[in-house]
Design a protein around this motif. Sequence first.
Motif, PDB file in Angstrom:
ATOM      1  N   PHE A   1       0.842  -1.205   0.000  1.00 61.11           N
ATOM      2  CA  PHE A   1       0.000   0.000   0.000  1.00 61.11           C
ATOM      3  C   PHE A   1       0.876   1.253   0.000  1.00 61.11           C
ATOM      4  N   ASN A   2       0.624   2.136  -0.988  1.00 62.57           N
ATOM      5  CA  ASN A   2       1.377   3.384  -1.099  1.00 62.57           C
ATOM      6  C   ASN A   2       0.426   4.523  -1.424  1.00 62.57           C
ATOM      7  N   VAL A   3       0.991   5.665  -1.838  1.00 68.01           N
ATOM      8  CA  VAL A   3       0.172   6.852  -2.071  1.00 68.01           C
ATOM      9  C   VAL A   3      -0.822   6.652  -3.200  1.00 68.01           C
ATOM     10  N   TYR A   4      -0.494   5.828  -4.174  1.00 63.06           N
ATOM     11  CA  TYR A   4      -1.413   5.595  -5.288  1.00 63.06           C
ATOM     12  C   TYR A   4      -2.621   4.766  -4.853  1.00 63.06           C
ATOM     13  N   ALA A   5      -2.428   3.908  -3.869  1.00 63.72           N
ATOM     14  CA  ALA A   5      -3.525   3.058  -3.401  1.00 63.72           C
ATOM     15  C   ALA A   5      -4.523   3.816  -2.541  1.00 63.72           C
ATOM     16  N   ILE A   6      -4.176   5.025  -2.108  1.00 59.62           N
ATOM     17  CA  ILE A   6      -5.121   5.811  -1.311  1.00 59.62           C
ATOM     18  C   ILE A   6      -6.371   6.122  -2.121  1.00 59.62           C
ATOM     19  N   PHE A   7      -6.177   6.442  -3.394  1.00 64.86           N
ATOM     20  CA  PHE A   7      -7.298   6.819  -4.256  1.00 64.86           C
ATOM     21  C   PHE A   7      -7.936   5.609  -4.935  1.00 64.86           C
ATOM     22  N   ASP A   8      -7.202   4.523  -5.032  1.00 67.98           N
ATOM     23  CA  ASP A   8      -7.741   3.316  -5.649  1.00 67.98           C
ATOM     24  C   ASP A   8      -7.088   2.098  -4.996  1.00 67.98           C
ATOM     25  N   TRP A   9      -7.847   1.394  -4.143  1.00 63.54           N
ATOM     26  CA  TRP A   9      -7.300   0.263  -3.407  1.00 63.54           C
ATOM     27  C   TRP A   9      -6.831  -0.868  -4.315  1.00 63.54           C
TER      28      TRP A   9
ATOM     29  N   PHE B   1       4.226 -11.611   3.846  1.00 63.47           N
ATOM     30  CA  PHE B   1       5.064 -11.120   4.948  1.00 63.47           C
ATOM     31  C   PHE B   1       6.337 -10.430   4.461  1.00 63.47           C
ATOM     32  N   GLN B   2       6.339  -9.974   3.211  1.00 65.81           N
ATOM     33  CA  GLN B   2       7.547  -9.359   2.670  1.00 65.81           C
ATOM     34  C   GLN B   2       7.923  -8.090   3.419  1.00 65.81           C
ATOM     35  N   ASN B   3       6.921  -7.300   3.836  1.00 68.92           N
ATOM     36  CA  ASN B   3       7.224  -6.088   4.602  1.00 68.92           C
ATOM     37  C   ASN B   3       7.945  -6.429   5.900  1.00 68.92           C
ATOM     38  N   PHE B   4       7.535  -7.490   6.553  1.00 68.76           N
ATOM     39  CA  PHE B   4       8.164  -7.889   7.811  1.00 68.76           C
ATOM     40  C   PHE B   4       9.570  -8.441   7.567  1.00 68.76           C
TER      41      PHE B   4
ATOM     42  N   ILE C   1      10.981   4.131  17.334  1.00 63.09           N
ATOM     43  CA  ILE C   1      10.167   3.296  16.455  1.00 63.09           C
ATOM     44  C   ILE C   1       9.026   4.098  15.837  1.00 63.09           C
ATOM     45  N   VAL C   2       8.349   4.902  16.648  1.00 60.20           N
ATOM     46  CA  VAL C   2       7.220   5.664  16.123  1.00 60.20           C
ATOM     47  C   VAL C   2       7.694   6.733  15.156  1.00 60.20           C
ATOM     48  N   LEU C   3       8.821   7.361  15.425  1.00 61.43           N
ATOM     49  CA  LEU C   3       9.363   8.337  14.489  1.00 61.43           C
ATOM     50  C   LEU C   3       9.756   7.680  13.173  1.00 61.43           C
ATOM     51  N   TYR C   4      10.320   6.477  13.244  1.00 65.73           N
ATOM     52  CA  TYR C   4      10.659   5.728  12.034  1.00 65.73           C
ATOM     53  C   TYR C   4       9.389   5.355  11.269  1.00 65.73           C
ATOM     54  N   LEU C   5       8.352   4.959  11.993  1.00 64.25           N
ATOM     55  CA  LEU C   5       7.060   4.667  11.372  1.00 64.25           C
ATOM     56  C   LEU C   5       6.522   5.906  10.660  1.00 64.25           C
ATOM     57  N   TYR C   6       6.602   7.052  11.323  1.00 65.37           N
ATOM     58  CA  TYR C   6       6.112   8.304  10.746  1.00 65.37           C
ATOM     59  C   TYR C   6       6.875   8.657   9.473  1.00 65.37           C
ATOM     60  N   ARG C   7       8.163   8.483   9.484  1.00 60.98           N
ATOM     61  CA  ARG C   7       8.966   8.776   8.290  1.00 60.98           C
ATOM     62  C   ARG C   7       8.585   7.874   7.126  1.00 60.98           C
ATOM     63  N   GLN C   8       8.436   6.602   7.414  1.00 63.79           N
ATOM     64  CA  GLN C   8       8.093   5.657   6.353  1.00 63.79           C
ATOM     65  C   GLN C   8       6.703   5.946   5.790  1.00 63.79           C
ATOM     66  N   GLY C   9       5.773   6.318   6.660  1.00 66.36           N
ATOM     67  CA  GLY C   9       4.411   6.521   6.206  1.00 66.36           C
ATOM     68  C   GLY C   9       4.157   7.875   5.577  1.00 66.36           C
ATOM     69  N   PHE C  10       4.685   8.943   6.180  1.00 65.33           N
ATOM     70  CA  PHE C  10       4.302  10.281   5.756  1.00 65.33           C
ATOM     71  C   PHE C  10       5.421  11.054   5.061  1.00 65.33           C
ATOM     72  N   TYR C  11       6.622  10.502   5.021  1.00 65.89           N
ATOM     73  CA  TYR C  11       7.687  11.094   4.218  1.00 65.89           C
ATOM     74  C   TYR C  11       7.885  10.303   2.926  1.00 65.89           C
ATOM     75  N   GLN C  12       7.946   8.991   3.072  1.00 67.10           N
ATOM     76  CA  GLN C  12       8.198   8.142   1.906  1.00 67.10           C
ATOM     77  C   GLN C  12       6.929   7.462   1.384  1.00 67.10           C
ATOM     78  N   PHE C  13       5.819   7.611   2.081  1.00 66.95           N
ATOM     79  CA  PHE C  13       4.515   7.097   1.660  1.00 66.95           C
ATOM     80  C   PHE C  13       4.521   5.586   1.450  1.00 66.95           C
ATOM     81  N   ASN C  14       5.330   4.879   2.233  1.00 70.12           N
ATOM     82  CA  ASN C  14       5.320   3.418   2.233  1.00 70.12           C
ATOM     83  C   ASN C  14       4.380   2.955   3.349  1.00 70.12           C
ATOM     84  N   PHE C  15       3.087   3.081   3.095  1.00 68.88           N
ATOM     85  CA  PHE C  15       2.111   2.820   4.152  1.00 68.88           C
ATOM     86  C   PHE C  15       2.084   1.352   4.551  1.00 68.88           C
ATOM     87  N   GLY C  16       2.303   0.450   3.624  1.00 65.02           N
ATOM     88  CA  GLY C  16       2.351  -0.964   3.967  1.00 65.02           C
ATOM     89  C   GLY C  16       3.506  -1.277   4.885  1.00 65.02           C
TER      90      GLY C  16
END
Length: 291
Positions: free
Chosen positions: A38-46, A54-57, A248-263
């Motif tokens: 899930f990334n920025v493109y999936a926000i508008f179209d799932w 489990f690749q993200n893990f 950990i939460v700051l790293y999560l924030y960077r991945q989600g809202f800086y790099q848009f790697n929501f997955g």
Amino acid sequence: MKTRLSAILIFLGPALFIMTVFIIIPIALSLLISVTDFNVYAIFDWRNAKFIGFQNFIDLFSDEIFWKALFNTFYALVVALPLTIIFSLLFALLLNRGATYLKSFFRLSLYLPSITNTVAIAVVWAWLLNPRYGLLNWFLGLFGIAGQNWLSNPKWAMPSIIALVVWKAIGPNMLLFLAGLQNIPDFLYEAAELDGANRWKQFLHITVPSLRPQLLFVSVMLVIGYLQLFEEPYMLTKGGPLNSTMSIVLYLYRQGFYQFNFGYASAVAVVLFGIILALTAIQMRLRKYQE
């Protein structure tokens, strides 16, 4: 029976609705998104999100920055937790004394940082820790001690943030301990004194056992809070220098809202949720074992 059930639903319904919308559904969505790309493109179209298992893990556990953030978070937890409990209990014991001068003033002064906006606090602390005109380095200079680049030195950046979070957390926890101390009957101390117990023995055998509920609650809440360390490193250091204050939460924030790697960010959130759940369960089990 139906009337009783209806009454229960009336009283619990609003709380259950809020819990479902703001807790249960977000947790379920995080679990779902963590196994997708899930990334920025999936926000508008799932349909743009693909199931990757489990690749993200797998990527997460091979990420050096994640392990650095995990180490920093546990470092802050291990140092800040006992310091917060010790200082909170110490101030509670001092303010519980009947002859304490300006008792209300000191209670308010210690509690005030916990309700002050974190941005304002960060601005003040950045000024206090400034290497050129900061008050801390000026004070150390009075004793011939060389000042430090507190927030720019990887050695001192995290201890500086730990000092801030401990300072903020003392107030509310002090009030919890103070409430517990005021519920301890005076005759227990009087009987112990007649038996020849000094202040230290009274503290170990009366005060500490009587404060077990408060100690459990404070320790559980502090563990949850310190594992979610975010605002202080974000405002003061942005996770630097050299990721020495990356949580950990700051790293999560960077991945989600800086790099848009929501997955990927959701995978971080799932791991953090599992850590918090495990540590809380351990604390509750230890509590039952002590009883």
